[in-house]
Structures are given as C-alpha cells and as structure tokens.
Design a protein around this motif. Structure first.
Motif, PDB file in Angstrom:
ATOM      1  N   LYS A 144       0.829  -1.208   0.000  1.00  0.00           N
ATOM      2  CA  LYS A 144       0.000   0.000   0.000  1.00  0.00           C
ATOM      3  C   LYS A 144       0.863   1.257   0.000  1.00  0.00           C
ATOM      4  O   LYS A 144       0.536   2.252  -0.655  1.00  0.00           O
ATOM      5  N   ALA A 145       1.973   1.223   0.724  1.00  0.00           N
ATOM      6  CA  ALA A 145       2.872   2.372   0.734  1.00  0.00           C
ATOM      7  C   ALA A 145       3.483   2.588  -0.647  1.00  0.00           C
ATOM      8  O   ALA A 145       3.651   3.725  -1.102  1.00  0.00           O
ATOM      9  N   THR A 146       3.804   1.490  -1.317  1.00  0.00           N
ATOM     10  CA  THR A 146       4.369   1.587  -2.665  1.00  0.00           C
ATOM     11  C   THR A 146       3.353   2.169  -3.637  1.00  0.00           C
ATOM     12  O   THR A 146       3.662   3.052  -4.437  1.00  0.00           O
ATOM     13  N   GLN A 147       2.116   1.685  -3.570  1.00  0.00           N
ATOM     14  CA  GLN A 147       1.078   2.182  -4.464  1.00  0.00           C
ATOM     15  C   GLN A 147       0.766   3.651  -4.175  1.00  0.00           C
ATOM     16  O   GLN A 147       0.493   4.433  -5.097  1.00  0.00           O
ATOM     17  N   TYR A 148       0.816   4.022  -2.911  1.00  0.00           N
ATOM     18  CA  TYR A 148       0.567   5.418  -2.530  1.00  0.00           C
ATOM     19  C   TYR A 148       1.626   6.327  -3.149  1.00  0.00           C
ATOM     20  O   TYR A 148       1.333   7.439  -3.595  1.00  0.00           O
ATOM     21  N   MET A 149       2.850   5.855  -3.187  1.00  0.00           N
ATOM     22  CA  MET A 149       3.930   6.629  -3.806  1.00  0.00           C
ATOM     23  C   MET A 149       3.672   6.817  -5.295  1.00  0.00           C
ATOM     24  O   MET A 149       3.900   7.892  -5.856  1.00  0.00           O
ATOM     25  N   ILE A 150       3.158   5.797  -5.937  1.00  0.00           N
ATOM     26  CA  ILE A 150       2.858   5.875  -7.368  1.00  0.00           C
ATOM     27  C   ILE A 150       1.677   6.796  -7.624  1.00  0.00           C
ATOM     28  O   ILE A 150       1.718   7.644  -8.523  1.00  0.00           O
ATOM     29  N   ASP A 151       0.628   6.648  -6.831  1.00  0.00           N
ATOM     30  CA  ASP A 151      -0.606   7.399  -7.069  1.00  0.00           C
ATOM     31  C   ASP A 151      -0.555   8.833  -6.551  1.00  0.00           C
ATOM     32  O   ASP A 151      -1.091   9.745  -7.183  1.00  0.00           O
ATOM     33  N   GLU A 152       0.073   9.025  -5.382  1.00  0.00           N
ATOM     34  CA  GLU A 152       0.016  10.324  -4.707  1.00  0.00           C
ATOM     35  C   GLU A 152       1.312  11.127  -4.798  1.00  0.00           C
ATOM     36  O   GLU A 152       1.338  12.300  -4.427  1.00  0.00           O
ATOM     37  N   GLY A 153       2.382  10.494  -5.263  1.00  0.00           N
ATOM     38  CA  GLY A 153       3.646  11.204  -5.333  1.00  0.00           C
ATOM     39  C   GLY A 153       4.291  11.444  -3.985  1.00  0.00           C
ATOM     40  O   GLY A 153       5.097  12.359  -3.820  1.00  0.00           O
ATOM     41  N   GLU A 154       3.936  10.624  -2.993  1.00  0.00           N
ATOM     42  CA  GLU A 154       4.484  10.746  -1.639  1.00  0.00           C
ATOM     43  C   GLU A 154       5.466   9.605  -1.401  1.00  0.00           C
ATOM     44  O   GLU A 154       5.076   8.441  -1.368  1.00  0.00           O
ATOM     45  N   PRO A 155       6.760   9.901  -1.235  1.00  0.00           N
ATOM     46  CA  PRO A 155       7.758   8.852  -1.070  1.00  0.00           C
ATOM     47  C   PRO A 155       7.436   7.896   0.077  1.00  0.00           C
ATOM     48  O   PRO A 155       6.905   8.284   1.114  1.00  0.00           O
ATOM     49  N   SER A 156       7.778   6.644  -0.122  1.00  0.00           N
ATOM     50  CA  SER A 156       7.504   5.588   0.846  1.00  0.00           C
ATOM     51  C   SER A 156       8.612   5.502   1.895  1.00  0.00           C
ATOM     52  O   SER A 156       9.778   5.755   1.603  1.00  0.00           O
ATOM     53  N   PRO A 157       8.272   5.096   3.123  1.00  0.00           N
ATOM     54  CA  PRO A 157       9.307   4.876   4.138  1.00  0.00           C
ATOM     55  C   PRO A 157      10.003   3.524   3.984  1.00  0.00           C
ATOM     56  O   PRO A 157      10.975   3.251   4.675  1.00  0.00           O
ATOM     57  N   TYR A 158       9.500   2.664   3.081  1.00  0.00           N
ATOM     58  CA  TYR A 158      10.073   1.335   2.883  1.00  0.00           C
ATOM     59  C   TYR A 158      11.196   1.356   1.846  1.00  0.00           C
ATOM     60  O   TYR A 158      11.039   1.912   0.747  1.00  0.00           O
ATOM     61  N   ALA A 159      12.300   0.713   2.150  1.00  0.00           N
ATOM     62  CA  ALA A 159      13.418   0.633   1.207  1.00  0.00           C
ATOM     63  C   ALA A 159      13.017  -0.106  -0.062  1.00  0.00           C
ATOM     64  O   ALA A 159      13.389   0.281  -1.178  1.00  0.00           O
TER      65      ALA A 159
END
Length: 436
Positions: free
Chosen positions: A348-363
């Motif tokens: 979900k964090a990865t998809q959020y980065m793709i959709d929202e342009g917000e970098p993920s905290p996961y490496a």
C-alpha cells in the motif's frame, strides 16, 4: 515523571487553543448501525484519495471487524497540529487514528495523546522501513507513531547552468560554497525557502546537521535541553545563509519564498539551482503537458543529493513526512493499531507513492518497477531519506522552531552573531522568560 510533567503543561496550553470546524467524515465500508462493527475514525492529511483507498481496502479485509471514517485535516501542518492538540487535550474518544507531522510526534507522545505501540507491534510495523523515518516516530525509546509517508529534499539544477559554470552538482563533494560561486558567476539564482515559516527551519536545520552540529543537545530533556547553534556548525550555517541572501544569487523574494515560490523562480530564465522536495519533477512535467511550461525547461532539469557544507562531510538532507498514531482516548485502540498495520503495509505504501507522489518509508518500494518507471531519481530519493536529518525531536518543537525562525529572519540579516543570539532566545523561551 518527565513525560507526565511535560504532558500537564502541554495540555494546559492546548485547552486554550481556539476552536475550528472539521471537515465532515467520509464513511467507508457501509453505513453502520448501533449493533454493528465499530467505525474507526482516521484523521488524515489531505490527498487525492489515496488514504481513503487504503482505509477501504483494510475495512474490506477486516472481515467485518471494523469500518473506517475519514476526517480530513487542514492543509498545513500548523493547522493540523492545532486541531488535533485541542481535541486530544479534551480527551476526545472519537480519534482512533491520527496523522501527525514528523516534527510534532514527540510533542503528542510526551503529552500522552498517543497510545504507545508494543515491542511486537513495532517490529511488525517497521520491518523493512528506512531507519530515519522510524526514528521520527520514537519518543523515550518507544514507538508512538509509525511512518506513513516520508520525504527528503534534493538539489535541483539547470544542466545548462551547471555546464556553463564548469561544476558537477552530482559529484559527492559538491558544496554550498561551490554552488553559490557558480550561481553568481552565471548570473543565476539559488531557489530556497526563506519565509518565516517551517520551510526556513528546514533549511537552517539541514545546514547545521550537514556541518556536523545540532540545534539542541539532549533534545529529549524538553525545557532543559541545551541550545547548540553557537558552534562551528551553526556559524557555518549562518555564513552560508547570510552570504546567499546578500548575494546576486538570491531571488528577489527570498525572505518571503516558500516551496512554490522557489519552484516558480527556478523554472524561469534566471533559475540556476534550487533546494526542494521530489514533487518538483512531476510538477514540471505536468506543467509541460498542460502547455504552461516549455518542454526544454523540463529537459534541462537535473537532480542530485543535497549539497555538502564541507567537502569531506556527507550532507544530511532535510527529512519530512508523516506518521500514524493511535489516539490515547480511543475506545478501540487495538483495532486502531490493526488498521494502522494494514494501511501501512509495504504494497500500500508503494502504491501510494505511485498514485500520490508521496515517497515511501520502505526501502523495497524503490525497487518496484512501477516506482522506477515514474521516478528516475528513485535511488536518490531512497538514499536521501535513509541519510536524512530530522528536525529536533523535542516535545517543545514549536517553541524551538519559532525562536529560530524569528532570530534568523530575514535571511539577509543573518551574521556570525545570529547563532549566539538564537541560542539565548531559545533558552529564554524554553524557560518561560520570553514569549514568541
């Protein structure tokens, strides 16, 4: 005892804050009824629907254990803090999950507004995350808020300007002094955030950390923390800010500039370099597609790690982001913790980065093919977050940041005397001898 004393003082101050209306909740996964599963309320930061999507997915996957209602917080961090502090100080039990800016997490935790995560929950919530974002959710050795999204500033430059100046901003030892010399020599500007607001604090803190110093010693000591700007690192930070602000490389609006002002200036013919967040590239590309920005400008944009202060010392890129915590007065704390664990999962964090342009905290998010396709600078963003420098993790961050931005503003007024004056002002504010 330390946490309890700080909490009492914060609550007294919080209750005095003025009231402000909340945006109506969006209920996910059904209307609910008095006899049905509980509805967890998540006070979320504004976005384009990504948080609601993650919440809906988790409500659906809960097997009917809970529903989720989204309450949208104000757009700016100050408004978000005021709204949540006021309600939590009043022991509002409707707050199940709360989004907290990284700079306010220590304050909320110390005040007793957040339910701490257990060691087992922490292990699950932070597995695979970059250490720097996780640290922003810690207080007194305990995780109180799990990273939801992260961010780090990058150095943006016009390739043509750097080439004409004969400099390589991507070299690992590229410094602020070298950048200033190049900008002045080419008659170009360095875009920064110099208005008297949080963005200016970001700049000051990054310079101090990159120089090997710190804003506060023993930040977790609260009001007894020792201001530490009157140091070689603080003096160098003041030198860089003052030299830039008084040079021809300063944008005319530097003392009032925020992120978008800096970006607008950078995209003109006078732009040379800029310090700003990763959204810059997508924004420029979007403007080109809309026809409001020449594609040649987009093609001329390069990016690199935040500049060094000293050639032999790696920079500490400014670290941003937001965390998720469980409201201390929630009637459904365990379910709220489960919701956070679900919405914060790696996919979900990865998809959020793709959709929202917000970098993920996961490496691992930065190795995802879809992320790498959208972000040519994915590796740089991950590296910058991993090595990012947080602003002081103190329950009195508002006081500290306010004292600094007041004494260091406007940027053109900053001299070698500023760090010492700033330290005294911070100490006085923390001790209650002066007001902001």
């Amino acid at each position: 005892m330390k946490r309890i004393q700080f909490a009492r003082e914060r609550r007294r101050r919080a209750i005095a804050l003025a009231s402000a209306p909340l945006v109506a909740a969006t209920l996910l996964s059904g209307c609910g009824s008095s006899g049905g599963p509980p509805t967890l309320t998540w006070y979320a930061m504004p976005d384009n629907g990504g948080a609601a999507t993650r919440a809906q997915q988790c409500a659906d996957a809960s097997g009917g254990a809970y529903k989720v209602a989204i309450e949208t917080l104000p757009a700016n961090a100050t408004g978000q803090r005021e709204q949540m502090v006021r309600r939590l100080a009043a022991r509002d039990s409707s707050i199940d999950v709360v989004s907290v800016d990284v700079v306010f997490t220590a304050e909320f935790a110390n005040a007793g507004f957040l339910r701490p995560f257990t060691d087992e929950e922490k292990a699950r919530l932070t597995e695979g995350m970059l250490p720097a974002p996780v640290e922003t959710g810690m207080w007194d050795g305990t995780l109180y808020a799990a990273p939801f999204k992260s961010n780090a500033q990058l150095l943006w430059f016009r390739k043509s300007v750097a080439a004409a100046a004969g400099v390589d901003p991507t070299s690992e030892n590229f410094t602020w002094d070298e950048m200033l010399k190049a900008a002045v020599g080419q008659g170009k500007t360095i875009g920064e955030q110099g208005a008297r607001y949080e963005g200016y604090m970001v700049w000051i803190n990054a310079l101090v950390l990159s120089a090997g110093g710190e804003i506060l010693k023993d930040a977790d000591a609260g009001r007894n923390a020792t201001p530490a700007l009157d140091s070689p690192a603080g003096l160098k930070a003041a030198e860089i800010i003052g030299n830039l602000a008084r040079s021809k490389a300063a944008a005319p609006d530097l003392s009032n500039a925020q992120e978008e002002n800096a970006r607008a200036s950078f995209q003109t013919g006078q732009g040379g370099f800029m310090l700003n967040w990763p959204y810059v590239l997508a924004a420029a590309r979007g403007a080109a597609e809309e026809g409001t920005l020449d594609q040649a400008v987009v093609d001329d944009i390069g990016w690199a790690r935040y500049p060094r202060v000293f050639p032999d010392k790696p920079s500490a890129p400014p670290l941003g982001g937001a965390n998720l915590g469980v409201g201390a007065y929630s009637r459904h704390q365990d379910l709220a913790a489960q919701l956070i664990e679900c919405v914060n999962a790696l996919p979900k964090a990865t998809q959020y980065m793709i959709d929202e342009g917000e970098p993920s905290p996961y490496a691992a998010s930065y190795d995802d093919p879809a992320v790498r396709e959208k972000y040519e600078n994915a590796d740089l963003i991950r590296e910058s977050i991993a090595d990012g420098g947080p602003r002081p993790l103190t329950p009195f961050y508002v006081d500290v940041a306010g004292a600094i931005t007041q004494t260091w503003h406007p940027p053109a007024s900053v001299t070698a005397e500023t760090p010492k004056k700033s330290d005294q002002f911070i100490a006085d504010v923390l001790a209650g001898r002066r007001l902001l």
